[in-house]
Write a protein that holds these residues in place. Structure first.
Motif, PDB file in Angstrom:
ATOM      1  N   LEU A 198      12.015 -16.911  20.455  1.00  0.00           N
ATOM      2  CA  LEU A 198      11.898 -16.938  19.001  1.00  0.00           C
ATOM      3  C   LEU A 198      10.454 -16.724  18.555  1.00  0.00           C
ATOM      4  N   PHE A 199       9.524 -17.328  19.296  1.00  0.00           N
ATOM      5  CA  PHE A 199       8.113 -17.092  18.973  1.00  0.00           C
ATOM      6  C   PHE A 199       7.766 -15.605  19.105  1.00  0.00           C
ATOM      7  N   GLN A 200       8.268 -14.995  20.173  1.00  0.00           N
ATOM      8  CA  GLN A 200       8.007 -13.576  20.390  1.00  0.00           C
ATOM      9  C   GLN A 200       8.613 -12.728  19.279  1.00  0.00           C
ATOM     10  N   GLN A 201       9.829 -13.069  18.878  1.00  0.00           N
ATOM     11  CA  GLN A 201      10.482 -12.336  17.806  1.00  0.00           C
ATOM     12  C   GLN A 201       9.703 -12.483  16.502  1.00  0.00           C
ATOM     13  N   THR A 202       9.234 -13.705  16.249  1.00  0.00           N
ATOM     14  CA  THR A 202       8.460 -13.935  15.032  1.00  0.00           C
ATOM     15  C   THR A 202       7.187 -13.112  15.033  1.00  0.00           C
ATOM     16  N   ARG A 203       6.490 -13.100  16.174  1.00  0.00           N
ATOM     17  CA  ARG A 203       5.263 -12.303  16.275  1.00  0.00           C
ATOM     18  C   ARG A 203       5.544 -10.825  16.038  1.00  0.00           C
ATOM     19  N   ASN A 204       6.650 -10.346  16.619  1.00  0.00           N
ATOM     20  CA  ASN A 204       7.006  -8.937  16.450  1.00  0.00           C
ATOM     21  C   ASN A 204       7.267  -8.594  14.989  1.00  0.00           C
ATOM     22  N   GLN A 205       7.999  -9.480  14.292  1.00  0.00           N
ATOM     23  CA  GLN A 205       8.320  -9.211  12.898  1.00  0.00           C
ATOM     24  C   GLN A 205       7.082  -9.256  12.020  1.00  0.00           C
ATOM     25  N   PHE A 206       6.185 -10.187  12.306  1.00  0.00           N
ATOM     26  CA  PHE A 206       4.935 -10.229  11.552  1.00  0.00           C
ATOM     27  C   PHE A 206       4.095  -8.983  11.829  1.00  0.00           C
ATOM     28  N   ARG A 207       4.145  -8.495  13.059  1.00  0.00           N
ATOM     29  CA  ARG A 207       3.414  -7.283  13.402  1.00  0.00           C
ATOM     30  C   ARG A 207       3.988  -6.087  12.642  1.00  0.00           C
ATOM     31  N   VAL A 208       5.309  -6.031  12.515  1.00  0.00           N
ATOM     32  CA  VAL A 208       5.946  -4.955  11.745  1.00  0.00           C
ATOM     33  C   VAL A 208       5.490  -5.005  10.286  1.00  0.00           C
ATOM     34  N   MET A 209       5.493  -6.199   9.710  1.00  0.00           N
ATOM     35  CA  MET A 209       5.066  -6.332   8.319  1.00  0.00           C
ATOM     36  C   MET A 209       3.602  -5.951   8.146  1.00  0.00           C
ATOM     37  N   ASN A 210       2.765  -6.357   9.093  1.00  0.00           N
ATOM     38  CA  ASN A 210       1.350  -6.028   9.013  1.00  0.00           C
ATOM     39  C   ASN A 210       1.133  -4.527   9.075  1.00  0.00           C
ATOM     40  N   ARG A 211       1.918  -3.868   9.949  1.00  0.00           N
ATOM     41  CA  ARG A 211       1.772  -2.420  10.070  1.00  0.00           C
ATOM     42  C   ARG A 211       2.225  -1.713   8.791  1.00  0.00           C
ATOM     43  N   LEU A 212       3.305  -2.181   8.196  1.00  0.00           N
ATOM     44  CA  LEU A 212       3.789  -1.589   6.949  1.00  0.00           C
ATOM     45  C   LEU A 212       2.748  -1.726   5.840  1.00  0.00           C
ATOM     46  N   ILE A 213       2.187  -2.932   5.730  1.00  0.00           N
ATOM     47  CA  ILE A 213       1.179  -3.171   4.699  1.00  0.00           C
ATOM     48  C   ILE A 213      -0.051  -2.302   4.942  1.00  0.00           C
ATOM     49  N   THR A 214      -0.469  -2.189   6.203  1.00  0.00           N
ATOM     50  CA  THR A 214      -1.623  -1.349   6.539  1.00  0.00           C
ATOM     51  C   THR A 214      -1.384   0.096   6.154  1.00  0.00           C
ATOM     52  N   ASP A 215      -0.191   0.618   6.468  1.00  0.00           N
ATOM     53  CA  ASP A 215       0.135   2.005   6.137  1.00  0.00           C
ATOM     54  C   ASP A 215       0.166   2.228   4.638  1.00  0.00           C
ATOM     55  N   ILE A 216       0.701   1.241   3.908  1.00  0.00           N
ATOM     56  CA  ILE A 216       0.753   1.365   2.449  1.00  0.00           C
ATOM     57  C   ILE A 216      -0.661   1.426   1.872  1.00  0.00           C
ATOM     58  N   LEU A 217      -1.548   0.561   2.357  1.00  0.00           N
ATOM     59  CA  LEU A 217      -2.924   0.554   1.870  1.00  0.00           C
ATOM     60  C   LEU A 217      -3.641   1.844   2.230  1.00  0.00           C
ATOM     61  N   GLN A 218      -3.411   2.343   3.445  1.00  0.00           N
ATOM     62  CA  GLN A 218      -4.047   3.599   3.853  1.00  0.00           C
ATOM     63  C   GLN A 218      -3.573   4.750   2.986  1.00  0.00           C
ATOM     64  N   ALA A 219      -2.274   4.799   2.760  1.00  0.00           N
ATOM     65  CA  ALA A 219      -1.731   5.877   1.933  1.00  0.00           C
ATOM     66  C   ALA A 219      -2.257   5.771   0.508  1.00  0.00           C
ATOM     67  N   SER A 220      -2.393   4.535   0.012  1.00  0.00           N
ATOM     68  CA  SER A 220      -2.906   4.335  -1.337  1.00  0.00           C
ATOM     69  C   SER A 220      -4.334   4.845  -1.458  1.00  0.00           C
ATOM     70  N   LYS A 221      -5.161   4.539  -0.446  1.00  0.00           N
ATOM     71  CA  LYS A 221      -6.549   4.989  -0.479  1.00  0.00           C
ATOM     72  C   LYS A 221      -6.660   6.498  -0.354  1.00  0.00           C
ATOM     73  N   SER A 222      -5.702   7.095   0.326  1.00  0.00           N
ATOM     74  CA  SER A 222      -5.790   8.529   0.593  1.00  0.00           C
ATOM     75  C   SER A 222      -5.230   9.384  -0.530  1.00  0.00           C
ATOM     76  N   MET A 223      -4.694   8.767  -1.584  1.00  0.00           N
ATOM     77  CA  MET A 223      -4.098   9.550  -2.663  1.00  0.00           C
ATOM     78  C   MET A 223      -5.127  10.487  -3.294  1.00  0.00           C
ATOM     79  N   ASN A 224      -6.287   9.948  -3.686  1.00  0.00           N
ATOM     80  CA  ASN A 224      -7.290  10.768  -4.344  1.00  0.00           C
ATOM     81  C   ASN A 224      -8.673  10.615  -3.719  1.00  0.00           C
ATOM     82  N   ALA A 225      -8.840   9.607  -2.887  1.00  0.00           N
ATOM     83  CA  ALA A 225     -10.161   9.363  -2.326  1.00  0.00           C
ATOM     84  C   ALA A 225     -10.507  10.411  -1.270  1.00  0.00           C
ATOM     85  N   GLN A 226     -11.787  10.715  -1.196  1.00  0.00           N
ATOM     86  CA  GLN A 226     -12.263  11.628  -0.186  1.00  0.00           C
ATOM     87  C   GLN A 226     -12.564  10.844   1.089  1.00  0.00           C
TER      88      GLN A 226
END
Length: 382
Positions: A198-226
């Motif tokens: 269960l600990f491993q599953q929890t870590r995996n799910q948090f890692r998935v959420m962290n990756r999603l948030i990271t990608d969203i922020l990266q995409a947001s910065k890349s919309m118009n920024a150089q």
């Protein structure tokens, strides 16, 4: 807006304007360009005794729309706007050219005196102003499109957060609640094993959420920024080895095999190491996400030509239909991703932006049901 050179006497000379020769001298900011102003003014002053001649000096950086209006290709340039036909003189001997053409212009002035369609300096200014306003309208339209795209992106991000983060967050919450219910002072070996899972599953799910948030922020910065690119000599064999090492645990969890096919004699590339690391990580993340258990992923590097190095990340996932192989690089999120895991694209638009600023190309080869190969090229360091 372009106006006659002598603003105070404009009203007095309006009636005589058709009988005068009107000249525009275009100069840039170079000192050598400004050296032509006074000699031309002196000559115009002498010839104006026989025939009125109006000369206006135009700084091209102040009125660039007029440069486009007259289709100038070099400065300094002297443009005769009245009488018709319009004529442009350019080069280092403007005074000599003016002396040559002045008698001919006087002759044409008499012919054009009765022509009501003669273009005056004010009409030139009006045309130039229209061109400037057209450019301004075009710019405002582009700004409007960018703002609408940002609003659309905001709505997509909110939908993405609501849709994609719900599943891993629910799974992590259930795992934590189960751990809390199963907690005892002296857990059995079975309970300890369950808790570890269960600990491993929890870590995996948090890692998935962290990756999603990271990608969203990266995409947001890349919309118009150089992108701020710091080019150095990057050795891909070392970089790829570092990246692959961080996936050992995740590959074991999904029973995936990652083949690292990278020759050690690959030349260095001219690139920003952190940005290229981001591209490779993104492609491997996608490959792991869409490759079923027991599948295979390959990271390979090929010295294609004397000028290019090619990096490829291949998987044995579901593949991508032909009609979607270009759309996956578009700069937006798809809100409803296909159940067949065709949902590549989260971060791929940023990958394409990064590779393009490196003067490279990125593309995908894929056959549905047989997997996908993402390739990108980088220039060899010289």
């Amino acid at each position: 807006m372009l106006e006659p050179p002598n603003h105070q006497t404009t009203a007095k000379t309006d009636q005589a304007a058709p009988m005068s020769i009107q000249l525009l001298l275009f100069v840039d900011e170079r000192p050598s360009s400004h050296e032509y102003i006074q000699p031309i003014r002196d000559y115009v002053k002498t010839i104006s005794e026989d025939c009125p001649c109006q000369l206006e000096v135009i700084e091209i950086h102040e009125q660039p729309h007029l440069v486009e209006h007259f289709r100038l290709v070099a400065t300094p340039a002297l443009v005769k706007v009245v009488p018709e036909p319009r004529q442009t003189l350019a080069g280092s001997n403007l005074v000599n050219q003016l002396k040559k053409w002045w008698p001919k212009w006087l002759s044409s002035l008499e012919e054009n005196h009765r022509d009501s369609s003669v273009e005056t300096a004010s009409s030139v200014g009006y045309s130039g102003e229209l061109m400037r306003l057209s450019d301004e309208i075009f710019r405002l339209k582009k700004d409007k499109e960018n703002l609408l795209e940002q609003l659309k992106f905001k709505d997509q991000v909110l939908a993405m957060l609501a849709h994609d983060l719900r599943s891993p967050l629910t799974a992590a919450s259930i795992a934590v609640e189960t751990l809390e219910l199963a907690q005892t002072h002296e857990p059995t070996k079975k309970q300890q094993k369950l808790a570890a899972q269960l600990f491993q599953q929890t870590r995996n799910q948090f890692r998935v959420m962290n990756r999603l948030i990271t990608d969203i922020l990266q995409a947001s910065k890349s919309m118009n920024a150089q992108l701020h690119v710091q080019h150095t000599e990057v050795f891909l064999p070392r970089l790829s080895k570092e990246i692959v090492a961080q996936y050992n645990d995740l590959l074991k969890e999904k029973s995936l095999t990652l083949i690292h096919d990278v020759p050690q004699d690959v030349p260095g590339v001219y690139a920003d190491e952190e940005l290229i690391r981001q591209v490779i990580v993104n492609l491997i993340d996608n490959a792991i996400k869409y490759t079923p258990e027991g599948g295979e992923i390959t990271l390979s590097i090929l010295h294609r030509t004397s000028q290019k190095v090619q990096v490829s990340v291949c998987d044995t996932g579901p593949g991508i239909p032909q009609e979607k192989q270009e759309r996956i690089f578009e700069g937006h999120f798809r809100l409803q991703r296909d159940q067949g895991k065709e949902g590549y694209g989260l971060g791929l638009s940023l990958c394409r932006k990064i590779i393009r600023v490196h003067y490279g190309q990125i593309w995908v080869d894929s056959v549905p049901g047989q997997g996908s190969c993402f390739h990108f090229t980088l220039p060899v360091y010289r």
